[in-house]
Motif scaffolding. Structure first.
Motif, PDB file in Angstrom:
ATOM      1  N   MET B   1       0.859  -1.202   0.000  1.00 21.15           N
ATOM      2  CA  MET B   1       0.000   0.000   0.000  1.00 21.15           C
ATOM      3  C   MET B   1       0.888   1.242   0.000  1.00 21.15           C
ATOM      4  O   MET B   1       1.701   1.421   0.895  1.00 21.15           O
ATOM      5  CB  MET B   1      -0.884  -0.036   1.251  1.00 21.15           C
ATOM      6  CG  MET B   1      -1.984   0.987   1.246  1.00 21.15           C
ATOM      7  SD  MET B   1      -3.429   0.524   0.279  1.00 21.15           S
ATOM      8  CE  MET B   1      -4.121  -0.782   1.286  1.00 21.15           C
ATOM      9  N   ALA B   2       0.738   2.052  -1.013  1.00 21.25           N
ATOM     10  CA  ALA B   2       1.632   3.211  -1.157  1.00 21.25           C
ATOM     11  C   ALA B   2       1.192   4.417  -0.337  1.00 21.25           C
ATOM     12  O   ALA B   2       1.903   5.403  -0.254  1.00 21.25           O
ATOM     13  CB  ALA B   2       1.732   3.610  -2.629  1.00 21.25           C
ATOM     14  N   LEU B   3       0.003   4.329   0.258  1.00 15.27           N
ATOM     15  CA  LEU B   3      -0.449   5.466   1.074  1.00 15.27           C
ATOM     16  C   LEU B   3       0.420   5.540   2.326  1.00 15.27           C
ATOM     17  O   LEU B   3       0.565   4.555   3.044  1.00 15.27           O
ATOM     18  CB  LEU B   3      -1.917   5.279   1.470  1.00 15.27           C
ATOM     19  CG  LEU B   3      -2.504   6.386   2.358  1.00 15.27           C
ATOM     20  CD1 LEU B   3      -2.564   7.710   1.609  1.00 15.27           C
ATOM     21  CD2 LEU B   3      -3.896   5.999   2.866  1.00 15.27           C
ATOM     22  N   ALA B   4       0.994   6.727   2.572  1.00 15.52           N
ATOM     23  CA  ALA B   4       1.906   6.879   3.708  1.00 15.52           C
ATOM     24  C   ALA B   4       1.130   7.070   5.006  1.00 15.52           C
ATOM     25  O   ALA B   4       0.044   7.634   5.017  1.00 15.52           O
ATOM     26  CB  ALA B   4       2.814   8.077   3.458  1.00 15.52           C
ATOM     27  N   ARG B   6       0.809   9.024   8.516  1.00 15.30           N
ATOM     28  CA  ARG B   6       1.055  10.463   8.731  1.00 15.30           C
ATOM     29  C   ARG B   6       1.568  10.791  10.127  1.00 15.30           C
ATOM     30  O   ARG B   6       1.130  10.166  11.090  1.00 15.30           O
ATOM     31  CB  ARG B   6      -0.260  11.227   8.528  1.00 15.30           C
ATOM     32  CG  ARG B   6      -0.761  11.232   7.097  1.00 15.30           C
ATOM     33  CD  ARG B   6      -2.190  11.748   7.024  1.00 15.30           C
ATOM     34  NE  ARG B   6      -3.153  10.716   7.372  1.00 15.30           N
ATOM     35  CZ  ARG B   6      -4.358  10.945   7.862  1.00 15.30           C
ATOM     36  NH1 ARG B   6      -4.751  12.180   8.108  1.00 15.30           N
ATOM     37  NH2 ARG B   6      -5.171   9.942   8.143  1.00 15.30           N
ATOM     38  N   ASP B  41       6.249  22.443   9.151  1.00 10.10           N
ATOM     39  CA  ASP B  41       6.044  22.270   7.709  1.00 10.10           C
ATOM     40  C   ASP B  41       7.409  22.044   7.044  1.00 10.10           C
ATOM     41  O   ASP B  41       7.598  21.129   6.250  1.00 10.10           O
ATOM     42  CB  ASP B  41       5.358  23.519   7.158  1.00 10.10           C
ATOM     43  CG  ASP B  41       5.235  23.502   5.648  1.00 10.10           C
ATOM     44  OD1 ASP B  41       4.817  22.474   5.104  1.00 10.10           O
ATOM     45  OD2 ASP B  41       5.548  24.529   5.013  1.00 10.10           O
ATOM     46  N   ASP B  46       3.191  16.031   7.991  1.00  8.70           N
ATOM     47  CA  ASP B  46       2.215  15.659   6.968  1.00  8.70           C
ATOM     48  C   ASP B  46       0.929  16.456   7.088  1.00  8.70           C
ATOM     49  O   ASP B  46       0.181  16.596   6.120  1.00  8.70           O
ATOM     50  CB  ASP B  46       1.910  14.164   7.077  1.00  8.70           C
ATOM     51  CG  ASP B  46       3.141  13.339   6.775  1.00  8.70           C
ATOM     52  OD1 ASP B  46       3.773  13.603   5.741  1.00  8.70           O
ATOM     53  OD2 ASP B  46       3.486  12.468   7.584  1.00  8.70           O
ATOM     54  N   GLU B  47       0.660  16.930   8.280  1.00  8.73           N
ATOM     55  CA  GLU B  47      -0.493  17.785   8.554  1.00  8.73           C
ATOM     56  C   GLU B  47      -0.155  18.524   9.833  1.00  8.73           C
ATOM     57  O   GLU B  47       0.784  18.153  10.535  1.00  8.73           O
ATOM     58  CB  GLU B  47      -1.764  16.955   8.850  1.00  8.73           C
ATOM     59  CG  GLU B  47      -2.276  16.160   7.694  1.00  8.73           C
ATOM     60  CD  GLU B  47      -3.628  15.506   7.990  1.00  8.73           C
ATOM     61  OE1 GLU B  47      -4.386  16.014   8.837  1.00  8.73           O
ATOM     62  OE2 GLU B  47      -3.901  14.486   7.367  1.00  8.73           O
ATOM     63  N   ILE B  76       0.042  22.575   3.792  1.00  2.00           N
ATOM     64  CA  ILE B  76      -0.297  21.186   4.112  1.00  2.00           C
ATOM     65  C   ILE B  76      -1.619  21.261   4.889  1.00  2.00           C
ATOM     66  O   ILE B  76      -2.009  22.344   5.329  1.00  2.00           O
ATOM     67  CB  ILE B  76       0.809  20.490   4.952  1.00  2.00           C
ATOM     68  CG1 ILE B  76       1.105  21.289   6.225  1.00  2.00           C
ATOM     69  CG2 ILE B  76       2.074  20.280   4.126  1.00  2.00           C
ATOM     70  CD1 ILE B  76       2.088  20.594   7.168  1.00  2.00           C
ATOM     71  N   ASP B 227      -3.706   5.111  11.551  1.00  2.00           N
ATOM     72  CA  ASP B 227      -3.373   5.616  10.216  1.00  2.00           C
ATOM     73  C   ASP B 227      -2.479   6.837  10.309  1.00  2.00           C
ATOM     74  O   ASP B 227      -1.805   7.209   9.346  1.00  2.00           O
ATOM     75  CB  ASP B 227      -4.661   5.978   9.475  1.00  2.00           C
ATOM     76  CG  ASP B 227      -5.559   4.762   9.346  1.00  2.00           C
ATOM     77  OD1 ASP B 227      -5.273   3.934   8.481  1.00  2.00           O
ATOM     78  OD2 ASP B 227      -6.498   4.614  10.150  1.00  2.00           O
ATOM     79  N   GLU B 255       5.525   2.858   5.721  1.00  2.00           N
ATOM     80  CA  GLU B 255       5.503   3.718   4.536  1.00  2.00           C
ATOM     81  C   GLU B 255       5.340   5.171   4.997  1.00  2.00           C
ATOM     82  O   GLU B 255       4.380   5.511   5.689  1.00  2.00           O
ATOM     83  CB  GLU B 255       4.307   3.299   3.663  1.00  2.00           C
ATOM     84  CG  GLU B 255       4.165   4.064   2.386  1.00  2.00           C
ATOM     85  CD  GLU B 255       4.739   3.322   1.185  1.00  2.00           C
ATOM     86  OE1 GLU B 255       4.752   2.084   1.191  1.00  2.00           O
ATOM     87  OE2 GLU B 255       5.167   4.020   0.243  1.00  2.00           O
ATOM     88  N   MET B 256       6.314   6.027   4.650  1.00  2.00           N
ATOM     89  CA  MET B 256       6.260   7.429   5.067  1.00  2.00           C
ATOM     90  C   MET B 256       6.562   8.322   3.875  1.00  2.00           C
ATOM     91  O   MET B 256       7.200   7.902   2.919  1.00  2.00           O
ATOM     92  CB  MET B 256       7.306   7.719   6.158  1.00  2.00           C
ATOM     93  CG  MET B 256       7.184   6.902   7.438  1.00  2.00           C
ATOM     94  SD  MET B 256       5.650   7.122   8.356  1.00  2.00           S
ATOM     95  CE  MET B 256       5.744   8.834   8.881  1.00  2.00           C
ATOM     96  N   ARG B 257       6.135   9.570   3.965  1.00  2.00           N
ATOM     97  CA  ARG B 257       6.491  10.564   2.934  1.00  2.00           C
ATOM     98  C   ARG B 257       7.816  11.182   3.353  1.00  2.00           C
ATOM     99  O   ARG B 257       7.881  11.914   4.334  1.00  2.00           O
ATOM    100  CB  ARG B 257       5.414  11.648   2.855  1.00  2.00           C
ATOM    101  CG  ARG B 257       5.757  12.783   1.902  1.00  2.00           C
ATOM    102  CD  ARG B 257       4.648  13.806   1.856  1.00  2.00           C
ATOM    103  NE  ARG B 257       4.584  14.573   3.079  1.00  2.00           N
ATOM    104  CZ  ARG B 257       4.941  15.868   3.191  1.00  2.00           C
ATOM    105  NH1 ARG B 257       5.373  16.539   2.132  1.00  2.00           N
ATOM    106  NH2 ARG B 257       4.843  16.486   4.333  1.00  2.00           N
ATOM    107  N   ASP B 259      10.027  12.608   0.877  1.00  2.00           N
ATOM    108  CA  ASP B 259      10.543  13.559  -0.115  1.00  2.00           C
ATOM    109  C   ASP B 259      10.115  14.975   0.195  1.00  2.00           C
ATOM    110  O   ASP B 259       9.261  15.209   1.033  1.00  2.00           O
ATOM    111  CB  ASP B 259      10.103  13.179  -1.534  1.00  2.00           C
ATOM    112  CG  ASP B 259       8.671  12.698  -1.622  1.00  2.00           C
ATOM    113  OD1 ASP B 259       8.396  11.774  -2.400  1.00  2.00           O
ATOM    114  OD2 ASP B 259       7.811  13.226  -0.889  1.00  2.00           O
TER     115      ASP B 259
END
Lengths: 209, 259
Positions: B1-4, B6, B41, B46-47, B76, B227, B255-257, B259
């Protein structure tokens, strides 16, 4: 110097889209949030944002006399659809028991249906990758597979010819679409930090060809 | 699952200043909310969640201005909670630039409010905040938690898991789940509570309350099935950056963001 109209359909949070466009315009363009057909007609760029339910969104377009205008402008100026603003461009959505869209893009909008026990959450909310399936001026300076912020429960199942980006969430769906001077994204560029701002900057620089 | 998954830094804001924490006698000033939000940020948050703990209505105006200032420079998602009781409150904050609002006490006293707000603005911008405390186990010996209001002071007798399910059915697009037992303790999330709620609802769940180390964030996702994870104090006083937290989670295979 272009005039950019962000269509106010009375549903979504337009502040974010407006602020993000102003941020990247750096005074080079005027950005206004409006529902006035006369003002929209004078714009050289049109942004169609949207949140909430698709039926409400289509009704809002009709009530404001913007449906026909969007159809007309969609062949004339660069148009950016965001989130629900992408979904309304398709022929049909199964949301709200079935709603006819603007039919500017070929395909249908469907709901995510997680397998029971899969733990897959709906809405699809958060940062996911967008795989660029076709080159486009709006991808300029954005890495293939870059993450953007999504929040939605329905997705577009577009044609390969009009799909410019895909994202995986249980299935692979159309997360970006392009057709002539229309570009539309399922994610929120205004909330997607650097990559999102770059896409908005590219939109302002794009002449629609 | 590519959804990171948060990471959401949380700013508790009182009269226009970031403070931590709500339930401590010793409230430490942690700075100007606009500067703090911009820093997070920059670090890759992520938020951002902004909880208005101001008691007086005068200062509510301040909150709208702070939200507006943050939204003008941080691109964001921004969630705002605290004192939201009417559709007009939701509209005011969304207009100021919030992307989502967190409804807490008002949902308990008027459950229809969540459905009403979701019908007006869409479920995607309605977060229901649940403050839960563990209570005596049921007759079957299963762990139980109840909803508390007023900063955890007032019990309601409502079962937290059943409530979360009901709120998701009413139109909550997300659940912000805080363990009152753990909040401010730095002992880690209540993982049993987090997992019980995450598995009971179809919408995303944000775990909150108790983060003291980066490993706690990892546990929240891997063991708690959250999540998203929310933390305040570990970021406010420079113990860790959001970037360090994300790398730690990614190293644990989440899986994390990045970049």
């Amino acid at each position: 110097m272009a005039r950019v109209a962000v269509l106010d359909l009375g549903t979504g949070n337009l502040h974010s889209v407006h602020k993000a466009l102003e941020h990247v315009a750096e005074g080079g363009h005027t950005v206004e949030v409006t529902a006035d057909p006369a003002r929209v007609r004078r714009a050289q760029r049109v942004v169609l944002p949207g949140q909430g339910a698709i039926g409400t969104c289509i009704r809002a377009l009709e009530e404001r006399g913007l449906r026909e205008l969007v159809l007309e402008l969609a062949g004339a100026v660069p148009l950016l659809g965001i989130c629900l603003g992408l979904q309304v461009l398709y022929a049909h959505s199964e949301e709200d028991g079935g709603v006819e869209g603007l039919d500017l893009l070929a395909g249908r909008v469907r709901g995510f249906r997680p397998e029971p026990g899969s733990g897959m959450k709906v809405p699809h909310m958060g940062w996911n990758r967008v795989h660029q399936t076709r080159p486009h001026p709006l991808w300029e300076g954005i890495e293939d597979g870059a993450r953007f912020y999504f929040v939605h429960s329905f997705y577009a199942d577009g044609t390969p010819a009009e799909t410019t980006g895909e994202t995986g969430y249980g299935i692979r769906f159309t997360s970006a679409a392009g057709h002539d001077n229309i570009f539309a994204v399922q994610f929120h560029p205004e909330k997607s930090q650097r990559a999102g701002l770059q896409l908005l900057r590219n939109f302002l620089a794009w002449d629609g060809s | 699952m590519a959804l990171a998954k948060r990471i959401i830094p949380c700013l508790d804001v009182d009269a226009g200043r970031v403070v931590k924490g709500v339930r401590f006698v010793d409230i430490r000033d942690a700075g100007d909310p606009v500067e703090v939000a911009a820093r997070y940020d920059e670090q890759g948050a992520d938020e951002i969640t902004f909880l208005d703990i101001t008691a007086s209505s005068d200062d509510r105006e301040t909150t709208a201005h702070v939200v507006e200032a943050i939204a003008g420079q941080v691109f964001i998602p921004l969630t705002v909670g605290g004192g939201i009781r009417k559709v007009a409150d939701v509209r005011r904050l969304l207009n100021a630039g919030a992307d989502k609002v967190a409804i807490n006490t008002a949902a308990v006293f008027n459950p229809d409010f969540v459905a009403e707000a979701a019908a007006h603005f869409g479920a995607q911008c309605i977060v229901v905040a649940i403050d839960a405390k563990q209570v005596a186990a049921g007759a079957d010996g299963a762990l139980r938690w109840e909803i508390f209001t007023h900063g955890g002071r007032k019990p309601t007798g409502i079962d937290a898991v059943a409530w979360a399910r009901r709120m998701a059915e009413s139109g909550a697009g997300e659940i912000l789940l805080t363990s009152m037992d753990r909040d401010g303790t730095k002992a880690g999330f209540d993982l049993a509570l987090t997992r019980a709620v995450a598995e009971a609802v179809p919408v995303p769940v944000i775990a909150s309350g108790g983060v003291g180390t980066l490993e706690h964030l990892v546990e929240g996702v891997i063991e708690g099935h959250a999540d998203a994870v929310l933390a305040a104090s570990i970021f406010h006083f420079g113990e860790f950056t959001v970037g360090q937290a994300k790398r730690c989670m990614a190293d644990a295979g989440i899986e994390m963001r990045l970049d």
